[in-house]
Enzyme design. Structure first.
Site, mmCIF file in Angstrom:
data_model
loop_
_atom_site.group_PDB
_atom_site.id
_atom_site.type_symbol
_atom_site.label_atom_id
_atom_site.label_comp_id
_atom_site.label_asym_id
_atom_site.label_seq_id
_atom_site.Cartn_x
_atom_site.Cartn_y
_atom_site.Cartn_z
ATOM 1 C CG HIS A 4 28.850 34.017 39.139
ATOM 2 N ND1 HIS A 4 29.861 33.288 39.700
ATOM 3 C CD2 HIS A 4 28.610 33.440 37.923
ATOM 4 C CE1 HIS A 4 30.218 32.318 38.879
ATOM 5 N NE2 HIS A 4 29.469 32.380 37.791
ATOM 6 C CG ASP A 25 26.277 24.974 37.830
ATOM 7 O OD1 ASP A 25 26.101 24.694 39.025
ATOM 8 O OD2 ASP A 25 27.316 25.512 37.400
ATOM 9 C CG HIS A 85 26.732 33.251 33.930
ATOM 10 N ND1 HIS A 85 27.923 33.838 33.591
ATOM 11 C CD2 HIS A 85 27.038 32.221 34.758
ATOM 12 C CE1 HIS A 85 28.916 33.190 34.173
ATOM 13 N NE2 HIS A 85 28.412 32.201 34.905
ATOM 14 C CE LYS A 122 29.152 25.133 40.209
ATOM 15 N NZ LYS A 122 29.375 26.207 39.241
ATOM 16 C CG ASP A 177 27.817 29.423 37.946
ATOM 17 O OD1 ASP A 177 28.822 29.109 38.618
ATOM 18 O OD2 ASP A 177 27.894 30.078 36.884
ATOM 19 C CB CYS A 184 29.896 23.585 36.038
ATOM 20 S SG CYS A 184 30.306 25.345 36.109
ATOM 21 C CG HIS A 202 31.906 36.425 39.307
ATOM 22 N ND1 HIS A 202 32.317 35.475 38.412
ATOM 23 C CD2 HIS A 202 32.355 36.024 40.532
ATOM 24 C CE1 HIS A 202 32.975 34.520 39.075
ATOM 25 N NE2 HIS A 202 33.009 34.832 40.357
HETATM 26 C C1 VGL Z 1 29.340 27.368 33.807
HETATM 27 C C2 VGL Z 1 30.439 28.865 32.468
HETATM 28 C C3 VGL Z 1 30.389 29.815 33.460
HETATM 29 C C4 VGL Z 1 28.754 26.006 33.954
HETATM 30 C C5 VGL Z 1 29.278 28.303 34.815
HETATM 31 O O1 VGL Z 1 27.854 25.811 34.803
HETATM 32 O O2 VGL Z 1 29.209 25.089 33.222
HETATM 33 N N1 VGL Z 1 29.930 27.647 32.649
HETATM 34 N N2 VGL Z 1 29.807 29.515 34.629
HETATM 35 ZN ZN ZN Z 2 29.514 30.972 36.123
#
Ligand code: VGL
Ligand code: ZN
Length: 206
Positions: free
Chosen positions: A51, A11, A84, A109, A49, A154, A55
């Site tokens: 979404h 990510d 995000h 994901k 990430d 993540c 979401h």
């Molecule tokens: C993440 C919070 C929400 C991450 C992703 O990549 O760590 N954290 N979505």
């Molecule tokens: Zn996320």
């Protein structure tokens, strides 16, 4: 590094940089560190990430609930994040300058509207698997090195699930940055220790 070792870059996306929608402190500092270690691996996996709008993990989907608060959902507790990494938006793109050219596997994901997914292996319902473990095993990978954003979400969930999949797991700490809500960074490190995950520095990779 050897052929049985893969790097998983988690990510490293615009929305997780200092100026992004879900800013991670010093997030952009991981980019040069990761670019330096990428050429040492034959197998590099990049996750994103990814979404849909509305979401379940977005605070905006739960009117009246505060940002960064925790709510109960069908699969347990869910932190409520700012919107995000919405699919196909600029914020979901890889960070500027990240060298993704020689990636051999790209995993998106968190695309299910009603399930979050911190881990690149398993969604937060802890049942829905991605293809990543099967793919890594098909390549003869037995050890994974995890880095990226955010350390305590993540990166940590990906590392822990990699242990469950039978991989030897390393977290490259200087190639990660964390969010640290409610002691999440300490909790993650304690869990890694319990599960035999090794913390290393990028200078140890050669
Ligand atoms: C993440 C919070 C929400 C991450 C992703 O990549 O760590 N954290 N979505
Ligand atoms: Zn996320």
């Amino acid at each position: 590094m050897q052929d049985n070792q893969a790097l998983i870059v988690v990510d490293v996306q615009k929305d997780f940089l200092e100026t992004g929608a879900l800013p991670v402190k010093e997030g952009s500092q991981v980019v040069p560190v990761i670019n330096r270690i990428i050429p040492k691996f034959k197998n590099v996996v990049f996750t994103q990430d990814w979404h849909p709008e509305g979401h379940i993990s977005f605070a905006s989907s739960h009117p009246g609930e505060a940002l960064y608060s925790m709510i109960d959902v069908s699969y347990g507790q869910q932190v409520l994040w700012p919107d995000h990494c919405v699919q196909d938006t600029a914020g979901a793109e890889f960070a500027e300058g990240l060298n993704t050219e020689n990636g051999v596997c790209f995993v998106k994901k968190g695309a299910h509207p009603n399930i979050d997914s911190y881990s690149a292996f398993l969604e937060a319902d802890r049942k829905t698997k991605t293809d990543l473990a099967v793919w890594l095993k098909s390549q003869g990978i037995t050890e994974v090195f995890v880095c990226g954003l955010a350390t305590d979400f993540c990166v940590s969930w990906t590392a822990l699930d990699a242990v469950d999949e039978g991989f030897k797991v390393y977290v490259i700490e200087d190639a990660c940055r964390g969010i640290d809500v409610n002691g999440s960074l300490e909790a993650a490190r304690a869990e890694w220790k319990k599960r035999g995950i090794k913390r290393i520095d990028s200078s140890e990779i050669n």
